[in-house]
Design a protein around this motif. Sequence first.
Motif, PDB file in Angstrom:
ATOM      1  N   GLY A 141      -6.259  -1.355   1.056  1.00  0.00           N
ATOM      2  CA  GLY A 141      -5.001  -1.519   0.343  1.00  0.00           C
ATOM      3  C   GLY A 141      -4.723  -2.931  -0.123  1.00  0.00           C
ATOM      4  N   LEU A 142      -5.665  -3.859   0.054  1.00  0.00           N
ATOM      5  CA  LEU A 142      -5.404  -5.262  -0.304  1.00  0.00           C
ATOM      6  C   LEU A 142      -5.319  -5.476  -1.808  1.00  0.00           C
ATOM      7  N   GLY A 143      -5.907  -4.600  -2.598  1.00  0.00           N
ATOM      8  CA  GLY A 143      -5.822  -4.739  -4.052  1.00  0.00           C
ATOM      9  C   GLY A 143      -6.522  -5.974  -4.575  1.00  0.00           C
ATOM     10  N   LEU A 144      -7.755  -6.205  -4.137  1.00  0.00           N
ATOM     11  CA  LEU A 144      -8.502  -7.370  -4.604  1.00  0.00           C
ATOM     12  C   LEU A 144      -8.801  -7.237  -6.093  1.00  0.00           C
ATOM     13  N   PRO A 145      -8.862  -8.349  -6.808  1.00  0.00           N
ATOM     14  CA  PRO A 145      -9.123  -8.273  -8.253  1.00  0.00           C
ATOM     15  C   PRO A 145     -10.484  -7.635  -8.530  1.00  0.00           C
ATOM     16  N   ALA A 146     -10.497  -6.679  -9.422  1.00  0.00           N
ATOM     17  CA  ALA A 146     -11.728  -5.946  -9.712  1.00  0.00           C
ATOM     18  C   ALA A 146     -12.713  -6.796 -10.505  1.00  0.00           C
ATOM     19  N   ALA A 147     -12.238  -7.492 -11.515  1.00  0.00           N
ATOM     20  CA  ALA A 147     -13.106  -8.309 -12.364  1.00  0.00           C
ATOM     21  C   ALA A 147     -12.927  -9.773 -11.990  1.00  0.00           C
ATOM     22  N   LEU A 170      -6.880 -12.621   5.175  1.00  0.00           N
ATOM     23  CA  LEU A 170      -5.864 -11.567   5.227  1.00  0.00           C
ATOM     24  C   LEU A 170      -6.219 -10.524   6.284  1.00  0.00           C
ATOM     25  N   GLU A 171      -7.471 -10.159   6.384  1.00  0.00           N
ATOM     26  CA  GLU A 171      -7.880  -9.190   7.404  1.00  0.00           C
ATOM     27  C   GLU A 171      -7.662  -9.752   8.805  1.00  0.00           C
ATOM     28  N   ALA A 172      -8.012 -11.038   8.996  1.00  0.00           N
ATOM     29  CA  ALA A 172      -7.852 -11.636  10.320  1.00  0.00           C
ATOM     30  C   ALA A 172      -6.387 -11.798  10.692  1.00  0.00           C
ATOM     31  N   SER A 173      -5.551 -12.185   9.732  1.00  0.00           N
ATOM     32  CA  SER A 173      -4.163 -12.545  10.043  1.00  0.00           C
ATOM     33  C   SER A 173      -3.189 -11.383   9.984  1.00  0.00           C
ATOM     34  N   GLU A 174      -3.587 -10.254   9.383  1.00  0.00           N
ATOM     35  CA  GLU A 174      -2.651  -9.152   9.200  1.00  0.00           C
ATOM     36  C   GLU A 174      -3.138  -7.815   9.750  1.00  0.00           C
ATOM     37  N   LEU A 175      -4.464  -7.680   9.970  1.00  0.00           N
ATOM     38  CA  LEU A 175      -5.019  -6.357  10.292  1.00  0.00           C
ATOM     39  C   LEU A 175      -5.802  -6.295  11.594  1.00  0.00           C
ATOM     40  N   ALA A 230       0.589   1.624  18.348  1.00  0.00           N
ATOM     41  CA  ALA A 230       0.447   3.066  18.541  1.00  0.00           C
ATOM     42  C   ALA A 230      -0.742   3.595  17.747  1.00  0.00           C
ATOM     43  N   SER A 231      -1.193   2.825  16.759  1.00  0.00           N
ATOM     44  CA  SER A 231      -2.369   3.164  15.956  1.00  0.00           C
ATOM     45  C   SER A 231      -3.010   1.872  15.485  1.00  0.00           C
ATOM     46  N   ASP A 232      -4.338   1.831  15.525  1.00  0.00           N
ATOM     47  CA  ASP A 232      -5.041   0.648  15.014  1.00  0.00           C
ATOM     48  C   ASP A 232      -5.014   0.586  13.497  1.00  0.00           C
ATOM     49  N   THR A 233      -4.613   1.665  12.863  1.00  0.00           N
ATOM     50  CA  THR A 233      -4.518   1.690  11.407  1.00  0.00           C
ATOM     51  C   THR A 233      -3.263   0.950  10.955  1.00  0.00           C
ATOM     52  N   VAL A 234      -3.418   0.135   9.939  1.00  0.00           N
ATOM     53  CA  VAL A 234      -2.286  -0.529   9.292  1.00  0.00           C
ATOM     54  C   VAL A 234      -2.264  -0.069   7.844  1.00  0.00           C
ATOM     55  N   LYS A 235      -1.123   0.415   7.402  1.00  0.00           N
ATOM     56  CA  LYS A 235      -0.989   0.846   6.021  1.00  0.00           C
ATOM     57  C   LYS A 235      -0.644  -0.373   5.153  1.00  0.00           C
ATOM     58  N   VAL A 236      -1.369  -0.506   4.053  1.00  0.00           N
ATOM     59  CA  VAL A 236      -1.231  -1.704   3.212  1.00  0.00           C
ATOM     60  C   VAL A 236      -1.104  -1.293   1.751  1.00  0.00           C
ATOM     61  N   ALA A 237      -0.210  -1.968   1.043  1.00  0.00           N
ATOM     62  CA  ALA A 237      -0.090  -1.819  -0.414  1.00  0.00           C
ATOM     63  C   ALA A 237       0.198  -3.190  -1.001  1.00  0.00           C
ATOM     64  N   HIS A 256       1.722  -8.395  -0.246  1.00  0.00           N
ATOM     65  CA  HIS A 256       1.442  -7.107   0.390  1.00  0.00           C
ATOM     66  C   HIS A 256       2.630  -6.620   1.212  1.00  0.00           C
ATOM     67  N   THR A 257       2.756  -5.318   1.255  1.00  0.00           N
ATOM     68  CA  THR A 257       3.639  -4.659   2.217  1.00  0.00           C
ATOM     69  C   THR A 257       2.758  -4.002   3.269  1.00  0.00           C
ATOM     70  N   LEU A 258       3.014  -4.332   4.523  1.00  0.00           N
ATOM     71  CA  LEU A 258       2.208  -3.835   5.639  1.00  0.00           C
ATOM     72  C   LEU A 258       3.106  -3.033   6.572  1.00  0.00           C
ATOM     73  N   VAL A 259       2.627  -1.877   6.991  1.00  0.00           N
ATOM     74  CA  VAL A 259       3.404  -1.015   7.877  1.00  0.00           C
ATOM     75  C   VAL A 259       2.601  -0.791   9.153  1.00  0.00           C
ATOM     76  N   TYR A 260       3.211  -1.130  10.297  1.00  0.00           N
ATOM     77  CA  TYR A 260       2.567  -1.021  11.607  1.00  0.00           C
ATOM     78  C   TYR A 260       3.271   0.064  12.422  1.00  0.00           C
ATOM     79  N   ALA A 261       2.497   0.827  13.173  1.00  0.00           N
ATOM     80  CA  ALA A 261       3.062   1.801  14.118  1.00  0.00           C
ATOM     81  C   ALA A 261       3.036   1.168  15.504  1.00  0.00           C
ATOM     82  N   LEU A 262       4.223   0.985  16.095  1.00  0.00           N
ATOM     83  CA  LEU A 262       4.348   0.257  17.353  1.00  0.00           C
ATOM     84  C   LEU A 262       4.978   1.132  18.427  1.00  0.00           C
ATOM     85  N   ARG A 263       4.666   0.789  19.663  1.00  0.00           N
ATOM     86  CA  ARG A 263       5.270   1.445  20.819  1.00  0.00           C
ATOM     87  C   ARG A 263       5.479   0.386  21.900  1.00  0.00           C
TER      88      ARG A 263
END
Length: 356
Positions: A141-147, A170-175, A230-237, A256-263
């Motif tokens: 979901g990082l949306g890296l530039p294609a070209a 970004l992967e190290a600091s957010e995911l 609660a999940s290792d998955t992080v939703k990213v847009a 980016h908007t990042l959504v984490y599932a926490l408990r």
Amino acid sequence: MGDPGEPPEGAPEGGSGSDDEYRSVVFDESFVRAARITELSASERLGGGAPRAVRRKLGLGTLASLPRQALTLLLLIVLAFGAAVYFGITSPQREAAHGGLQLTSQLTALTTASGTVPSVDPNSPFASLAAAAGYADGSAGLGLPAARTATAHFNQAQVNAAVDTARRYLEASELTPAVLVQGETAPVRALVAPAEQAQFDQSATSPSDDQHHALTGWMVRFDPMKVALASDTVKVAGSVAVTELDPSTLEITSDHTLVYALRPAGAAGAQPVSLYTVRREVRFDLDRTDVAVAQLKVVDTVEQAGPSPCGVAQGEYLQPLAYAAGQPAGRPGPVDPADRANPAWQSCAVMATPKG
């Protein structure tokens, strides 16, 4: 009448009455100044400290014959050039010491519109996210530039390398779970350029909500004593863009908007799970050395994060209410511009539901 060139008393006996025969040995002032040796003065001779009656001048060559004003001007030019070279070499270190290369960060705490923290299904925590919002799992979901084409002063390989370094940051600091909820900072620091590492270390050892030393400005992190994933998955847009800031610097921006599932930390699976959302804009600068060694400078970050309580320090950890789902989250109070007890950049707002 006598010759005008003769002394008043007349020419001395045995002499010709003319200086012509001595003209070849008469020394002008420039010749005297250029002499390699000079006779000591009467006071120096009487002092008795000198073993010889003459002293040797410094071998300055043609400089010794220059007028004093010219020598002074030449010395000033040399000093000015030396100072320019010195400050040109040391300017990066001086900038780093005085904040020229410092990260600046700002965070807005968000509370929920309903006043309580909603719970989600532990088995499908992200079901409420709208597909139209463009969320994907993790780095997809990082949306890296294609070209990734070349810029005016950076070739395509350099641009690709810079974007890849930003992606790794970004992967190290957010995911990365070890950074998010296990207190690790080394994966992030390894990607920070040396000019900012002292600031990073101070942020890690003495975090502060002062816009420059908030550890949460460098990365997303939660208190491992309170919060677990609660999940290792992080939703990213979001997206990443790269431009040329100047002939020697690439600028990369991410939004980016990042959504984490926490408990709650240590809680069983039956404990409530809630979503925590972070909007994070980051600007990176990379010069040619940074590109070559795969490091970067984090110039500024702006974050909106919630649900979080208002008025709680978040320099060391983000403070979600995920570990107390269902309890009142608090509401932002009125802002008095005349009250300067708190920094102006510390703010709180009401967030919408995390559906995109």
